[in-house]
Design a protein around this motif. Structure first.
Motif, PDB file in Angstrom:
ATOM      1  N   VAL A 226      12.361 -36.015  45.111  1.00 48.93           N
ATOM      2  CA  VAL A 226      12.216 -34.566  45.229  1.00 48.93           C
ATOM      3  C   VAL A 226      12.018 -33.906  43.873  1.00 48.93           C
ATOM      4  O   VAL A 226      11.083 -33.113  43.674  1.00 48.93           O
ATOM      5  CB  VAL A 226      13.445 -33.964  45.949  1.00 48.93           C
ATOM      6  CG1 VAL A 226      13.411 -32.441  45.899  1.00 48.93           C
ATOM      7  CG2 VAL A 226      13.493 -34.446  47.389  1.00 48.93           C
ATOM      8  N   ASN A 227      12.904 -34.218  42.926  1.00 49.81           N
ATOM      9  CA  ASN A 227      12.936 -33.484  41.655  1.00 49.81           C
ATOM     10  C   ASN A 227      12.062 -34.073  40.562  1.00 49.81           C
ATOM     11  O   ASN A 227      11.941 -33.460  39.483  1.00 49.81           O
ATOM     12  CB  ASN A 227      14.376 -33.394  41.150  1.00 49.81           C
ATOM     13  CG  ASN A 227      15.252 -32.546  42.051  1.00 49.81           C
ATOM     14  OD1 ASN A 227      14.810 -31.534  42.587  1.00 49.81           O
ATOM     15  ND2 ASN A 227      16.487 -32.968  42.248  1.00 49.81           N
ATOM     16  N   LYS A 228      11.458 -35.215  40.796  1.00 53.03           N
ATOM     17  CA  LYS A 228      10.551 -35.794  39.799  1.00 53.03           C
ATOM     18  C   LYS A 228       9.152 -35.976  40.366  1.00 53.03           C
ATOM     19  O   LYS A 228       8.188 -35.408  39.850  1.00 53.03           O
ATOM     20  CB  LYS A 228      11.114 -37.121  39.280  1.00 53.03           C
ATOM     21  CG  LYS A 228      12.362 -36.953  38.429  1.00 53.03           C
ATOM     22  CD  LYS A 228      12.798 -38.271  37.830  1.00 53.03           C
ATOM     23  CE  LYS A 228      14.030 -38.089  36.945  1.00 53.03           C
ATOM     24  NZ  LYS A 228      14.474 -39.384  36.347  1.00 53.03           N
ATOM     25  N   THR A 229       9.029 -36.772  41.436  1.00 54.60           N
ATOM     26  CA  THR A 229       7.699 -37.068  41.962  1.00 54.60           C
ATOM     27  C   THR A 229       7.054 -35.835  42.581  1.00 54.60           C
ATOM     28  O   THR A 229       5.922 -35.474  42.242  1.00 54.60           O
ATOM     29  CB  THR A 229       7.793 -38.199  43.004  1.00 54.60           C
ATOM     30  OG1 THR A 229       8.535 -39.295  42.452  1.00 54.60           O
ATOM     31  CG2 THR A 229       6.418 -38.681  43.391  1.00 54.60           C
ATOM     32  N   MET A 230       7.767 -35.186  43.502  1.00 53.54           N
ATOM     33  CA  MET A 230       7.208 -33.986  44.123  1.00 53.54           C
ATOM     34  C   MET A 230       7.048 -32.855  43.119  1.00 53.54           C
ATOM     35  O   MET A 230       6.056 -32.107  43.168  1.00 53.54           O
ATOM     36  CB  MET A 230       8.106 -33.534  45.277  1.00 53.54           C
ATOM     37  CG  MET A 230       8.082 -34.437  46.488  1.00 53.54           C
ATOM     38  SD  MET A 230       9.061 -33.754  47.863  1.00 53.54           S
ATOM     39  CE  MET A 230       8.776 -35.002  49.120  1.00 53.54           C
ATOM     40  N   GLU A 231       7.994 -32.707  42.219  1.00 54.50           N
ATOM     41  CA  GLU A 231       7.918 -31.629  41.237  1.00 54.50           C
ATOM     42  C   GLU A 231       6.728 -31.819  40.303  1.00 54.50           C
ATOM     43  O   GLU A 231       6.071 -30.842  39.910  1.00 54.50           O
ATOM     44  CB  GLU A 231       9.217 -31.566  40.431  1.00 54.50           C
ATOM     45  CG  GLU A 231       9.335 -30.357  39.520  1.00 54.50           C
ATOM     46  CD  GLU A 231       9.353 -29.052  40.291  1.00 54.50           C
ATOM     47  OE1 GLU A 231       8.896 -28.037  39.725  1.00 54.50           O
ATOM     48  OE2 GLU A 231       9.806 -29.041  41.455  1.00 54.50           O
ATOM     49  N   ASP A 232       6.432 -33.051  39.935  1.00 57.79           N
ATOM     50  CA  ASP A 232       5.269 -33.320  39.090  1.00 57.79           C
ATOM     51  C   ASP A 232       3.977 -32.923  39.802  1.00 57.79           C
ATOM     52  O   ASP A 232       3.079 -32.323  39.202  1.00 57.79           O
ATOM     53  CB  ASP A 232       5.240 -34.805  38.716  1.00 57.79           C
ATOM     54  CG  ASP A 232       4.026 -35.164  37.889  1.00 57.79           C
ATOM     55  OD1 ASP A 232       3.969 -34.767  36.712  1.00 57.79           O
ATOM     56  OD2 ASP A 232       3.114 -35.841  38.430  1.00 57.79           O
ATOM     57  N   THR A 233       3.884 -33.244  41.086  1.00 63.91           N
ATOM     58  CA  THR A 233       2.700 -32.848  41.851  1.00 63.91           C
ATOM     59  C   THR A 233       2.604 -31.336  41.970  1.00 63.91           C
ATOM     60  O   THR A 233       1.503 -30.757  41.868  1.00 63.91           O
ATOM     61  CB  THR A 233       2.740 -33.491  43.249  1.00 63.91           C
ATOM     62  OG1 THR A 233       2.865 -34.903  43.118  1.00 63.91           O
ATOM     63  CG2 THR A 233       1.477 -33.175  44.023  1.00 63.91           C
ATOM     64  N   LEU A 234       3.716 -30.656  42.168  1.00 67.60           N
ATOM     65  CA  LEU A 234       3.708 -29.199  42.271  1.00 67.60           C
ATOM     66  C   LEU A 234       3.325 -28.533  40.949  1.00 67.60           C
ATOM     67  O   LEU A 234       2.700 -27.458  40.952  1.00 67.60           O
ATOM     68  CB  LEU A 234       5.077 -28.698  42.733  1.00 67.60           C
ATOM     69  CG  LEU A 234       5.417 -28.976  44.204  1.00 67.60           C
ATOM     70  CD1 LEU A 234       6.846 -28.554  44.514  1.00 67.60           C
ATOM     71  CD2 LEU A 234       4.442 -28.247  45.133  1.00 67.60           C
ATOM     72  N   MET A 235       3.679 -29.141  39.830  1.00 65.59           N
ATOM     73  CA  MET A 235       3.257 -28.603  38.535  1.00 65.59           C
ATOM     74  C   MET A 235       1.738 -28.678  38.390  1.00 65.59           C
ATOM     75  O   MET A 235       1.102 -27.739  37.891  1.00 65.59           O
ATOM     76  CB  MET A 235       3.931 -29.377  37.396  1.00 65.59           C
ATOM     77  CG  MET A 235       5.416 -29.092  37.242  1.00 65.59           C
ATOM     78  SD  MET A 235       5.747 -27.360  36.817  1.00 65.59           S
ATOM     79  CE  MET A 235       4.920 -27.243  35.237  1.00 65.59           C
ATOM     80  N   THR A 236       1.157 -29.782  38.835  1.00 60.35           N
ATOM     81  CA  THR A 236      -0.304 -29.890  38.811  1.00 60.35           C
ATOM     82  C   THR A 236      -0.932 -28.861  39.746  1.00 60.35           C
ATOM     83  O   THR A 236      -1.995 -28.300  39.445  1.00 60.35           O
ATOM     84  CB  THR A 236      -0.728 -31.309  39.215  1.00 60.35           C
ATOM     85  OG1 THR A 236      -0.057 -32.268  38.395  1.00 60.35           O
ATOM     86  CG2 THR A 236      -2.228 -31.498  39.056  1.00 60.35           C
ATOM     87  N   ILE A 237      -0.285 -28.614  40.885  1.00 61.74           N
ATOM     88  CA  ILE A 237      -0.788 -27.606  41.829  1.00 61.74           C
ATOM     89  C   ILE A 237      -0.750 -26.208  41.197  1.00 61.74           C
ATOM     90  O   ILE A 237      -1.677 -25.404  41.386  1.00 61.74           O
ATOM     91  CB  ILE A 237       0.028 -27.647  43.131  1.00 61.74           C
ATOM     92  CG1 ILE A 237      -0.274 -28.933  43.899  1.00 61.74           C
ATOM     93  CG2 ILE A 237      -0.246 -26.437  43.998  1.00 61.74           C
ATOM     94  CD1 ILE A 237       0.588 -29.147  45.115  1.00 61.74           C
ATOM     95  N   LYS A 238       0.282 -25.906  40.429  1.00 58.53           N
ATOM     96  CA  LYS A 238       0.355 -24.606  39.752  1.00 58.53           C
ATOM     97  C   LYS A 238      -0.785 -24.448  38.748  1.00 58.53           C
ATOM     98  O   LYS A 238      -1.385 -23.367  38.633  1.00 58.53           O
ATOM     99  CB  LYS A 238       1.705 -24.458  39.056  1.00 58.53           C
ATOM    100  CG  LYS A 238       2.879 -24.297  40.018  1.00 58.53           C
ATOM    101  CD  LYS A 238       4.194 -24.173  39.257  1.00 58.53           C
ATOM    102  CE  LYS A 238       5.362 -24.040  40.219  1.00 58.53           C
ATOM    103  NZ  LYS A 238       6.667 -23.941  39.504  1.00 58.53           N
ATOM    104  N   LEU A 239      -1.084 -25.509  38.008  1.00 59.86           N
ATOM    105  CA  LEU A 239      -2.223 -25.460  37.084  1.00 59.86           C
ATOM    106  C   LEU A 239      -3.534 -25.270  37.838  1.00 59.86           C
ATOM    107  O   LEU A 239      -4.421 -24.535  37.396  1.00 59.86           O
ATOM    108  CB  LEU A 239      -2.270 -26.747  36.253  1.00 59.86           C
ATOM    109  CG  LEU A 239      -1.096 -27.000  35.300  1.00 59.86           C
ATOM    110  CD1 LEU A 239      -1.249 -28.354  34.631  1.00 59.86           C
ATOM    111  CD2 LEU A 239      -0.999 -25.897  34.255  1.00 59.86           C
ATOM    112  N   TYR A 240      -3.641 -25.936  38.982  1.00 59.09           N
ATOM    113  CA  TYR A 240      -4.844 -25.801  39.809  1.00 59.09           C
ATOM    114  C   TYR A 240      -4.994 -24.366  40.318  1.00 59.09           C
ATOM    115  O   TYR A 240      -6.101 -23.798  40.300  1.00 59.09           O
ATOM    116  CB  TYR A 240      -4.774 -26.786  40.976  1.00 59.09           C
ATOM    117  CG  TYR A 240      -5.610 -26.404  42.164  1.00 59.09           C
ATOM    118  CD1 TYR A 240      -6.992 -26.549  42.138  1.00 59.09           C
ATOM    119  CD2 TYR A 240      -5.027 -25.889  43.330  1.00 59.09           C
ATOM    120  CE1 TYR A 240      -7.769 -26.188  43.232  1.00 59.09           C
ATOM    121  CE2 TYR A 240      -5.787 -25.532  44.423  1.00 59.09           C
ATOM    122  CZ  TYR A 240      -7.162 -25.685  44.372  1.00 59.09           C
ATOM    123  OH  TYR A 240      -7.928 -25.331  45.458  1.00 59.09           O
TER     124      TYR A 240
END
Length: 353
Positions: A226-240
Motif C-alpha cells: 500500500v505505502n510503497k508500491t501503490m504510492e509510487d504508482t500514484l506519484m507517477t499518476i500525479k505527474l501525469y
C-alpha cells in the motif's frame, strides 16, 4: 672611497724589521688589501642601512642626467597595474552576477507564464468553459487503483488493531500461566488443578506467539504494497495529471492564437506556441505511457502478493482457533515466517534508562 684610501695609504708608516730592513712588498700589499676590504664592508653596511627603498626607486625614461620630468616612480607603475587588475576582476564578477540574475529572471518569467496558463486552464475546466483531454480507459484504471488503495488501507488498519489486541491477550495468558504455576507450588491441595491450567495457558501462549508472527508478516506485506508500491504508482499518476493540465493549457493557447489575425507578429507567436505545445505533448505522452506500464505491473504484483498473504492469514487463523499446533507450525514453515525469540520486542536496559 678610493681617494680616502689613497690618502690613508700615503700617510702609512712602512714597517721595518729588527735588522733595519723594510718588509717585503707582498706583505705591504696584503695589509693594504685588508684595510681596503674593511673600509668597503663598512661603506656597504652604511648603504644597506641608509640607502633608498626599492619601493621608492625611480625609472629614468631618458638618458643619464636627463630632466627630472622623465623620471617615473616605480610605485606609481605598480599601483597602476594593480588598479587595472582589480578593475578587470570587478568587471568579471559583475558580468557573472549579471548573467546569474538574468538567468534567474528568465526562469521566474517562464514559471510565471506557465503557472498563469495552467491556472487559467484549471478554472476553465472547473466552470465548464474549457475542454480537457481524457483517456477514458486510463482514467477508469486510475479510479479503480485509488479505490483499491483506500480499501487496502482499511484492511491494514484493522489487522494492525487485531495484532495489538491479540498481543495484549497473549501477554495476559503468559502472566496467567505464571500465576497458576506459582499457585500450584504453594497450594498442595490444588496442585493438579493449577498445574493443568498453567500448562494450558502456556500452550495457548506459544500458539498465540506463532499466530502473531503470521499476522505481523501479513501486516508488513500489506504495508509494503500500500505505502510503497501503490504510492509510487500514484506519484507517477500525479505527474501525469500535471502534464495533462499543462498540455491542455498550451493546446488552448495555440487554438486561441490560431483563431486571431495572421499578421507577422502573430505568426511568430504561433510558431513559438506550436513548439511549446509539441514539448508539452511529448511530455504528456511519455507520462501516460509510464502510468499505463506501472498500472499493469502493479496489478500483477498485487495479485501475486495478496494470493500468498491471504492464504497465510487463513491457514494460520484456522489452525490456531482449531487448536491444531502442528498445522500452525507447518503454515509458518510453508511461508517462511520466522518467529522472533522471546523478549526481543522488549527494549534494552539502555533504552529503558
Amino acid at each position: 672611497m678610493a681617494d680616502s684610501f689613497m690618502g690613508k695609504a700615503a700617510t702609512m708608516e712602512i714597517p721595518i724589521n729588527s735588522n733595519g730592513e723594510t718588509l717585503a712588498e707582498d706583505d705591504s700589499l696584503e695589509q693594504a688589501a685588508k684595510i681596503q676590504w674593511t673600509l668597503d664592508e663598512k661603506d656597504l653596511q652604511q648603504v644597506m642601512v641608509s640607502g633608498p627603498n626599492l619601493n621608492e626607486t625611480s625609472v629614468v625614461s631618458g638618458g643619464y642626467g636627463g630632466p627630472a620630468g622623465g623620471i617615473i616612480p616605480t610605485s606609481s607603475i605598480k599601483g597602476l597595474g594593480m588598479h587595472h587588475s582589480n578593475s578587470n576582476q570587478n568587471m568579471s564578477v559583475e558580468e557573472a552576477n549579471r548573467g546569474v540574475a538574468v538567468e534567474k529572471l528568465d526562469s521566474v518569467k517562464k514559471w510565471g507564464i506557465n503557472t498563469y496558463k495552467c491556472t487559467k486552464q484549471m478554472f476553465s475546466e472547473r466552470f465548464g468553459r474549457g475542454s480537457r483531454t481524457v483517456d477514458l480507459e486510463l482514467e477508469a484504471q486510475i479510479d479503480v487503483l485509488r479505490d483499491t488503495k483506500r480499501k487496502y488501507e482499511s484492511v491494514l488498519r484493522l489487522t494492525s488493531a487485531l495484532t495489538s489486541h491479540f498481543y495484549n491477550m497473549v501477554q495476559t495468558q503468559q502472566a496467567l500461566g505464571d500465576t497458576f504455576a506459582d499457585l500450584s507450588q504453594k497450594s498442595p491441595e490444588l496442585r493438579d488443578e493449577f498445574g493443568y491450567n498453567a500448562e494450558t495457558q502456556k500452550l495457548l501462549c506459544r500458539n498465540g506467539e506463532a499466530l502473531l508472527g503470521a499476522i505481523n508478516f501479513f501486516v508488513s506485506s500489506i504495508n509494503t504494497l500500500v505505502n510503497k508500491t501503490m504510492e509510487d504508482t500514484l506519484m507517477t499518476i500525479k505527474l501525469y495529471e500535471a502534464a495533462r493540465l499543462e498540455f491542455d493549457a498550451y493546446r488552448a493557447d495555440l487554438e486561441e492564437l490560431s483563431l486571431g489575425p495572421r499578421d507577422a507578429a502573430t505568426m511568430v507567436r504561433i510558431e513559438v506556441s506550436q513548439q511549446q505545445y509539441q514539448v508539452q505533448r511529448d511530455k504528456y505522452e511519455r507520462l501516460r505511457s509510464d502510468v499505463t506500464i506501472k498500472l499493469k505491473f502493479l496489478e500483477e504484483n498485487k495479485v501475486k502478493v495478496m494470493h500468498k498473504q491471504l492464504l497465510l492469514f487463513h491457514n494460520a487463523i484456522s489452525a490456531y482457533f482449531a487448536g491444531n499446533q502442528q498445522q500452525l507450525e507447518q503454515t509458518l514453515r510453508q511461508f517462511n515466517v520466522k518467529l522472533k525469540p522471546p523478549g526481543s520486542d522488549k527494549p534494552s536496559w539502555l533504552e529503558e534508562s
